[in-house]
Write an enzyme that holds these catalytic residues in place. Structure first.
Site, PDB file in Angstrom:
ATOM      1  CD  GLN A  34     -18.334 -14.836   1.951  1.00  0.00           C
ATOM      2  OE1 GLN A  34     -19.516 -13.409   1.525  1.00  0.00           O
ATOM      3  NE2 GLN A  34     -17.855 -14.368   1.135  1.00  0.00           N
ATOM      4  CE1 TYR A 214       6.277 -19.978  -0.396  1.00  0.00           C
ATOM      5  CE2 TYR A 214       6.763 -18.054  -1.661  1.00  0.00           C
ATOM      6  CZ  TYR A 214       5.665 -18.383  -0.699  1.00  0.00           C
ATOM      7  OH  TYR A 214       4.430 -18.170  -0.208  1.00  0.00           O
ATOM      8  CG  ASP A 294      -6.128  -8.399   2.753  1.00  0.00           C
ATOM      9  OD1 ASP A 294      -6.033  -8.149   3.441  1.00  0.00           O
ATOM     10  OD2 ASP A 294      -6.675  -9.177   1.768  1.00  0.00           O
TER      11      ASP A 294
HETATM   12  C1  LIG Z   1      -1.065 -13.542  -4.373  1.00  0.00           C
HETATM   13  C2  LIG Z   1      -1.085 -13.926  -3.253  1.00  0.00           C
HETATM   14  C3  LIG Z   1       0.154 -13.729  -2.246  1.00  0.00           C
HETATM   15  C4  LIG Z   1       0.211 -13.142  -0.723  1.00  0.00           C
HETATM   16  N1  LIG Z   1       1.041 -13.679   0.146  1.00  0.00           N
HETATM   17  C5  LIG Z   1       0.614 -13.441   1.415  1.00  0.00           C
HETATM   18  C6  LIG Z   1       2.070 -13.512   2.183  1.00  0.00           C
HETATM   19  O1  LIG Z   1       3.278 -14.665   1.945  1.00  0.00           O
HETATM   20  N2  LIG Z   1       2.055 -13.465   3.562  1.00  0.00           N
HETATM   21  C7  LIG Z   1       1.189 -12.477   3.540  1.00  0.00           C
HETATM   22  O2  LIG Z   1       1.219 -11.823   4.952  1.00  0.00           O
HETATM   23  N3  LIG Z   1      -0.089 -12.271   3.074  1.00  0.00           N
HETATM   24  C8  LIG Z   1       0.337 -12.505   1.834  1.00  0.00           C
HETATM   25  N4  LIG Z   1      -1.230 -12.121   0.480  1.00  0.00           N
HETATM   26  C9  LIG Z   1      -2.821 -11.125   1.388  1.00  0.00           C
HETATM   27  C10 LIG Z   1      -2.899 -12.435   2.234  1.00  0.00           C
HETATM   28  O3  LIG Z   1      -3.563 -13.262   1.440  1.00  0.00           O
HETATM   29  C11 LIG Z   1      -4.629 -11.382   2.587  1.00  0.00           C
HETATM   30  O4  LIG Z   1      -4.280  -9.950   3.040  1.00  0.00           O
HETATM   31  C12 LIG Z   1      -4.762 -12.512   3.917  1.00  0.00           C
HETATM   32  O5  LIG Z   1      -5.743 -13.033   3.452  1.00  0.00           O
HETATM   33  C13 LIG Z   1      -5.925 -11.376   4.161  1.00  0.00           C
HETATM   34  O6  LIG Z   1      -6.738 -12.087   5.643  1.00  0.00           O
HETATM   35  P1  LIG Z   1      -8.496 -11.542   6.410  1.00  0.00           P
HETATM   36  O7  LIG Z   1      -8.453 -12.185   6.793  1.00  0.00           O
HETATM   37  O8  LIG Z   1      -8.079 -10.243   6.633  1.00  0.00           O
HETATM   38  O9  LIG Z   1      -9.278 -11.543   4.756  1.00  0.00           O
HETATM   39  P2  LIG Z   1      -9.682 -12.979   3.770  1.00  0.00           P
HETATM   40  O10 LIG Z   1      -8.325 -13.896   3.768  1.00  0.00           O
HETATM   41  O11 LIG Z   1     -10.070 -12.359   2.643  1.00  0.00           O
HETATM   42  O12 LIG Z   1     -10.521 -13.542   4.480  1.00  0.00           O
HETATM   43  C14 LIG Z   1     -12.144 -13.146   4.841  1.00  0.00           C
HETATM   44  C15 LIG Z   1     -13.204 -13.653   5.088  1.00  0.00           C
HETATM   45  O13 LIG Z   1     -14.309 -13.320   5.269  1.00  0.00           O
HETATM   46  C16 LIG Z   1     -15.416 -14.319   4.604  1.00  0.00           C
HETATM   47  N5  LIG Z   1     -15.865 -12.944   4.240  1.00  0.00           N
HETATM   48  C17 LIG Z   1     -16.355 -12.178   3.623  1.00  0.00           C
HETATM   49  N6  LIG Z   1     -17.705 -11.271   3.395  1.00  0.00           N
HETATM   50  C18 LIG Z   1     -18.206 -12.325   3.859  1.00  0.00           C
HETATM   51  C19 LIG Z   1     -19.475 -12.210   5.153  1.00  0.00           C
HETATM   52  N7  LIG Z   1     -20.186 -10.895   4.651  1.00  0.00           N
HETATM   53  N8  LIG Z   1     -20.258 -12.985   5.683  1.00  0.00           N
HETATM   54  C20 LIG Z   1     -19.374 -13.793   5.863  1.00  0.00           C
HETATM   55  N9  LIG Z   1     -18.418 -14.863   6.117  1.00  0.00           N
HETATM   56  C21 LIG Z   1     -17.521 -13.534   5.309  1.00  0.00           C
HETATM   57  C22 LIG Z   1     -13.929 -14.468   2.999  1.00  0.00           C
HETATM   58  O14 LIG Z   1     -15.214 -16.220   3.104  1.00  0.00           O
HETATM   59  C23 LIG Z   1     -13.001 -14.558   3.675  1.00  0.00           C
HETATM   60  O15 LIG Z   1     -13.471 -15.889   3.857  1.00  0.00           O
HETATM   61  C24 LIG Z   1      -0.970 -12.868  -0.784  1.00  0.00           C
HETATM   62  C25 LIG Z   1      -2.004 -12.501  -1.622  1.00  0.00           C
HETATM   63  C26 LIG Z   1      -2.131 -12.754  -2.594  1.00  0.00           C
HETATM   64  C27 LIG Z   1      -2.708 -11.761  -3.258  1.00  0.00           C
END
Ligand SMILES: Cc1cc2nc3c(=O)[nH]c(=O)nc-3n(C[C@H](O)[C@H](O)[C@H](O)COP(=O)(O)OP(=O)(O)OC[C@H]3O[C@@H](n4cnc5c(N)ncnc54)[C@H](O)[C@@H]3O)c2cc1C
Length: 390
Positions: A34, A214, A294
């Site tokens: 998106q 870090y 997530d």
């Molecule tokens: C403070 C903090 C520190 C963290 N540190 C770590 C770490 O050190 N190590 C680690 O492993 N994890 C860490 N995490 C967790 C990690 O950031 C998330 O678990 C990870 O980003 C999840 O990846 P994802 O691809 O599932 O979701 P996301 O990264 O949330 O990606 C989802 C994507 O889907 C897109 N999207 C959503 N809805 C739609 C739609 N309807 N149509 C098209 N696109 C859409 C969004 O724009 C986004 O780009 C941390 C999180 C936080 C908050």
């Protein structure tokens, strides 16, 4: 082997790694994201259970160019700075698992993934394209975005904690504010006294708060995350600027190293956001649609495993699809392999939210137990091999 046309909703860490893993199977892949693919800030820790996948995808040299390899994780007392416990990472974790532990900028990781996706002729990216819904019809999945309709064999919902795909499959809701607000800031390393420039992940435990720092960007920046129990501020956004003055106030009275870091925070790069999570789901798939990352198991950052779990999911889905005779059975098998592990990581992360913030006599007992058990405590996480688990 099935020849598949895969649609992925979400071009975050999980979606892009899933695209690369599926293309490695020879599938054609379309990813709907998106946003324009803008970079999100913050550092990220990548443990061997996920660097194993990234290296298998041919990203070792790109990662090595940007990452820092920490020698250890060290836990310290918020006030005295006393070392409570430590665990070796660096060469020792690489010797045990065969893969490195990295600290890096999230922007750098995303840029590396996007470059790899863009150069792959089997993957087509649809930026600025928000998926609104989908239907399963006659053995195909139809995904809609405005007037656009994409037809594929399998749909992977990698669309994060606000997942549209999850809501359509299993209903919305279930997300809850955890009572934690997280600060995220960086400090130019050259501004720090030499005592603070060390290649470790430092985790400081204090009452109702903790602080992590870090090095990232090949050691040019110190990434800082401060987590405080704070109600009344529940905005969940990676891009909400925070006042470094408020950050300083939140950590008043902490050890001088934390004050030194906060005093040097680049105020244009200081953000705060509220942390949310959701209870584990009992099922992730319906027919030819499943979830990853997530979208199905939002994970608090207190084990630094959220992105690592999304990367593991991506590798396991691609392997299950490759070995299966039907998409439905592949997705069910993927769930079987993944649900218990991700639920355990979610629960462990939640528990750490309480353990890190203990005070008084309970904290003293916690420190004794941690110092005795820390050396082996993460092995079950780091030694997992998503490229061969079955
Ligand atoms: C403070 C903090 C520190 C963290 N540190 C770590 C770490 O050190 N190590 C680690 O492993 N994890 C860490 N995490 C967790 C990690 O950031 C998330 O678990 C990870 O980003 C999840 O990846 P994802 O691809 O599932 O979701 P996301 O990264 O949330 O990606 C989802 C994507 O889907 C897109 N999207 C959503 N809805 C739609 C739609 N309807 N149509 C098209 N696109 C859409 C969004 O724009 C986004 O780009 C941390 C999180 C936080 C908050």
């Amino acid at each position: 082997m099935l020849q598949l046309n895969v649609i992925i909703v979400g071009g975050g860490v999980g979606g892009l790694v899933a695209a690369l893993c599926c293309a490695r199977n020879g599938y054609t892949v379309r990813v709907l994201e998106q946003t324009e693919g803008e970079d999100l800030g913050a550092g990220i820790q990548l443990s061997p259970n996920c660097t194993r996948v990234l290296h298998t995808l041919g990203l070792a040299s790109e990662l090595e160019n940007q990452a820092c390899v920490p020698e250890a994780v060290e836990i310290r007392d918020w006030q005295s700075g006393h070392l409570i416990a430590s665990k070796s990472l660096g060469t020792s974790i690489q010797r045990v698992t065969g893969y490195p532990y990295y600290h890096m900028g999230r922007r750098d990781l995303m840029r590396i993934l996007r470059d790899k996706v863009n150069e792959n002729p089997l993957i087509e990216m649809y930026w600025n394209t928000r998926a609104e819904g989908f239907e399963q019809r006659a053995g195909k999945v139809l995904v809609t975005s405005g007037k656009k309709e994409l037809v594929g064999d399998v749909l992977l919902g990698a669309d994060g904690i606000h997942s549209t795909i999850k809501d359509k499959l299993f209903g919305d809701g279930g997300r809850r504010f955890t009572g934690h607000a997280a600060w995220r800031a960086t400090v130019p390393m050259q501004e720090l006294p030499s005592g603070l420039v060390s290649p470790v992940a430092a985790l400081w435990w204090g009452p109702k708060k903790h602080f992590v720092h870090y090095p990232i960007k090949s050691g040019e920046l110190m990434n800082c995350v401060g987590v405080v129990e704070k109600n009344g501020w529940e905005e969940e956004s990676w891009v909400t600027h925070g006042e470094s003055g408020e950050l300083r106030q939140d950590f008043t009275g902490w050890h001088k190293d934390i004050e030194t870091l906060i005093d040097r925070v680049d105020s244009s790069d200081c953000y705060k956001w509220a942390l949310y999570d959701r209870d584990p789901l009992s099922s992730w798939s319906v027919g030819q649609v499943t979830l990853l990352g997530d979208a199905c198991h939002p994970t608090l950052p207190f084990l630094a495993q959220g992105a690592a779990m999304a990367i593991e999911d991506a590798a396991v889905i691609a392997r299950c699809l490759q070995d299966a005779t039907s998409i439905e059975s592949a997705l069910k098998y993927y769930e079987t392999l993944r649900i218990a592990r991700t639920a355990r990581i979610q629960a462990g992360s939640r528990r750490n939210g309480r353990v890190f913030h203990m005070s008084g006599i309970v904290a003293k007992m916690r420190n004794l137990v941690t110092s005795a058990t820390m050396a082996d405590s993460f092995d079950w996480i780091y030694e997992y091999d998503p490229m061969s688990v079955n």
